[in-house]
Enzyme design. Structure first.
Site, mmCIF file in Angstrom:
data_model
loop_
_atom_site.group_PDB
_atom_site.id
_atom_site.type_symbol
_atom_site.label_atom_id
_atom_site.label_comp_id
_atom_site.label_asym_id
_atom_site.label_seq_id
_atom_site.Cartn_x
_atom_site.Cartn_y
_atom_site.Cartn_z
ATOM 1 C CB CYS A 186 -0.961 -0.039 1.181
ATOM 2 S SG CYS A 186 -0.208 -0.494 2.762
ATOM 3 N NE ARG A 208 3.599 3.719 12.768
ATOM 4 C CZ ARG A 208 3.958 4.965 12.468
ATOM 5 N NH1 ARG A 208 3.456 5.549 11.403
ATOM 6 N NH2 ARG A 208 4.792 5.627 13.230
ATOM 7 C CG ASP A 212 3.762 4.259 5.352
ATOM 8 O OD1 ASP A 212 4.750 4.686 4.733
ATOM 9 O OD2 ASP A 212 2.912 4.998 5.877
ATOM 10 N N GLY A 213 2.886 -0.173 3.886
ATOM 11 C CA GLY A 213 2.989 -1.633 3.956
ATOM 12 C C GLY A 213 2.711 -2.216 5.326
#
Length: 571
Positions: free
Chosen positions: A345, A387, A347-348
């Site tokens: 995407c 995150r 940032d993955g």
């Protein structure tokens, strides 16, 4: 007894008697409200059986005061508690009792410990379980299970100290003919150094799923010969195909817009034999807004007359459909097309994690077992740096933070949709998925704390906190699907169509007593598991009996005194 049963490490911080819980379903209930360093606990002896409300403080999004000291009208002075799990809780205090201020201050202190420089409760919790859940996932073992290293893929320790990429795990599976020095040059061309690394390899075709972040192409269309060579090496490792598919999770307009920020996507001119596909999954801000709208229509009351149009207006199921459809395309390319795929995407670590983990669930029956699913979450979500701290906001009072988003919730929702379409394919039940989501917020376990493997190592989470898997694996019968049949090599192709998707009532509307099933499903599961074990035992006994009979028959057949007509045993 109005005090809560305390966990090891849990202590009472405040208690207020004569508080009224304004239940949206059954009306006002008077009782005692207790705040500990882990939970908010309300108990009323006015009902029989006593009414209990028990919520972990980690689930609290924000606390607001309602009314002032001069507020008129019954129950107009108190606290409104907005939760991350769809609920809102409302308590009324007597203005003259002066309990509201004390309860408010303690809730603000212990529900948001990070904002108050206090430890999360996971660091205080001292329960001991028979198994250490931190050892469920061993990357070396998991890669070995997939047959890695092999002649095309190797395990690199270049990220052992998280210097190549601080949001990636210490051990990475990379193409065998790309040396570590070259990996550094590839990392400089990928957003946040998140180079393409192996998630899964097909046991027969050797087609692979690799994940990464966007290339740093920018407006000028920068290129990196090392990155191009790297993707070629991924393609070459699969002899069955002379093509590679790059699945970009984003809508194409968003991917183009990212060029202005230095990001972008792979051009098919630069990457020979590569085909780029956009999957049109929206960003974290769109998903957050969609969940906010969903909450409005499911809690506390459901408007019957416009239910379907209201649900449609949230776009929640539409987003679930797009995520499932994207994962399905990836799984199909690998399984039917025998083609390697790269997934990213921006940032993955959000949409990429959703897509890789769901496609792995479709392709590999191991991940559909309880332990395999734990490994999947540890590998694709935790080790690859989703995150969690930012998306969930553990212990942080900044409820309006733009980084919050229900990314992991959407993944679990997609898994639930798959369990509905394939009721015998998963070893775990719905309660397992709900338990994972409850502890995503609870801060009771260390599993979902922090935002990367590096941070978890730095905080010594495996030493200082308990893993959620320790708890789950200590009572597997609660989480086991009695209908499960182990067809490990079956590939699942769920139907990603709006007609086959439905709102997960057991999660989003579970607080409404009218939506509870007539019969407690949990107890029925346990009965079925017991019956299944009993029948399994009988089958094994009969199999032993058949084996013994055939053994004794063959022994008699081999003896010299055996009569001419053999004895036939019909079972």
């Amino acid at each position: 007894m109005e005090e809560p049963p305390l966990l090891p490490g849990e202590t009472i911080k405040d208690m207020a008697k004569d508080v009224t819980y304004i239940c949206p379903f059954t009306g006002a209930i008077r009782g005692t409200l207790t705040v500990t360093n882990y939970r908010l606990y309300f108990k009323s002896m006015e009902r029989d059986p006593p009414f209990v409300l028990d919520a972990s403080l980690g689930v609290i999004n924000r606390v607001e005061k309602i009314g002032g000291a001069s507020s008129r009208g019954e129950n107009s002075y108190g606290l409104e508690i907005v939760c991350k799990d769809i609920r809102n809780l409302r308590f009324a205090h007597k203005p003259e009792g002066r309990t509201r201020r004390s309860i408010f201050e303690n809730l603000m202190k212990y529900a948001f410990p990070v904002s108050n420089n206090l430890p999360l409760f996971a660091f205080e919790y001292k329960e001991v379980f028979p198994e250490n859940g931190w050892k469920v996932y061993d990357p070396i073992w998991e890669y070995r299970r997939q047959g890695i290293p092999n002649e095309s893929w190797r395990l690199s320790k270049i990220n052992e100290h998280y210097e190549l990429c601080d949001t990636y795990p210490a051990i990475l599976a990379v193409p065998v003919n790309i040396p570590d020095e070259e990996l550094k040059r590839v990392a400089s061309f990928r957003s946040r150094g998140r180079i393409p690394v192996l998630s899964w390899i097909h046991p027969e075709s050797q087609a692979t799923i690799t994940r990464c972040s966007q290339p740093m192409v920018g407006v000028s269309g920068k290129r990196s010969k090392e990155d191009e060579k790297y993707l070629q090496a991924i393609m070459d490792s699969n002899a069955q195909s002379h093509k590679i598919f790059i699945f970009d999770a984003r809508p194409s307009v968003n991917a183009v817009a990212n060029k202005a920020k230095g990001g972008g996507y792979e051009s098919e001119d630069a990457y020979q034999n590569a085909e780029l596909v956009f999957l049109d999954i929206h960003n974290i801000h769109v998903m957050r807004e969609s969940l906010r709208k969903l909450k409005e229509i499911v809690y506390p009351n459901i408007e019957e007359t416009h239910w379907l149009s209201n649900l449609e207006s949230t776009h929640w199921l539409e987003h679930i459909k797009l995520i499932l459809a994207g994962a399905l395309r990836i799984a199909d390319k690998v399984e039917s097309g025998k083609t390697s795929v790269v997934v990213h995407c921006s940032d993955g670590w959000d949409r990429t994690a959703q897509l890789t983990s769901l496609s792995l669930l479709m392709l590999d029956g191991y991940y559909r077992t309880i332990r395999g699913f734990e490994v999947l979450v540890e590998k694709e979500w935790l080790s690859f740096g989703h995150r969690f701290q930012l998306r969930v906001g553990h212990g942080d009072k900044n409820h309006a933070d733009a980084d919050r988003s229900p990314v992991f919730l959407q993944f679990i929702d997609c898994v639930w949709q798959m369990t509905r379409q394939f009721p015998t394919a998963f070893e775990f039940n719905e309660y397992f998925l709900i338990t994972i989501l409850d502890h995503l917020y609870s801060c009771l376990f260390g599993t979902f704390l922090c935002s990367s493997e590096q941070q978890r190592v730095k905080e010594s989470l495996p030493k200082k906190t308990v893993s959620l898997w320790s708890y789950i694996n200590s009572q597997l019968e609660d989480f086991t699907n009695p209908l499960y049949v182990s067809y490990s090599n079956h590939v699942l192709y769920p139907v990603a169509s709006m007609r086959h998707l439905e709102l997960w009532v057991g999660y989003y509307i579970r607080w409404n007593p009218r939506m509870k099933p007539q019969e407690p499903v949990h107890n029925r599961y346990k009965e079925l598991l017991a019956k299944r074990a009993e029948l399994q035992k009988k089958v094994e006994e009969l199999q032993r009996e058949i084996t013994n009979r055939s053994t004794s028959s063959s022994e008699r057949a081999g003896s010299p005194a055996q009569c001419v007509t053999p004895v036939q045993t019909v079972v």
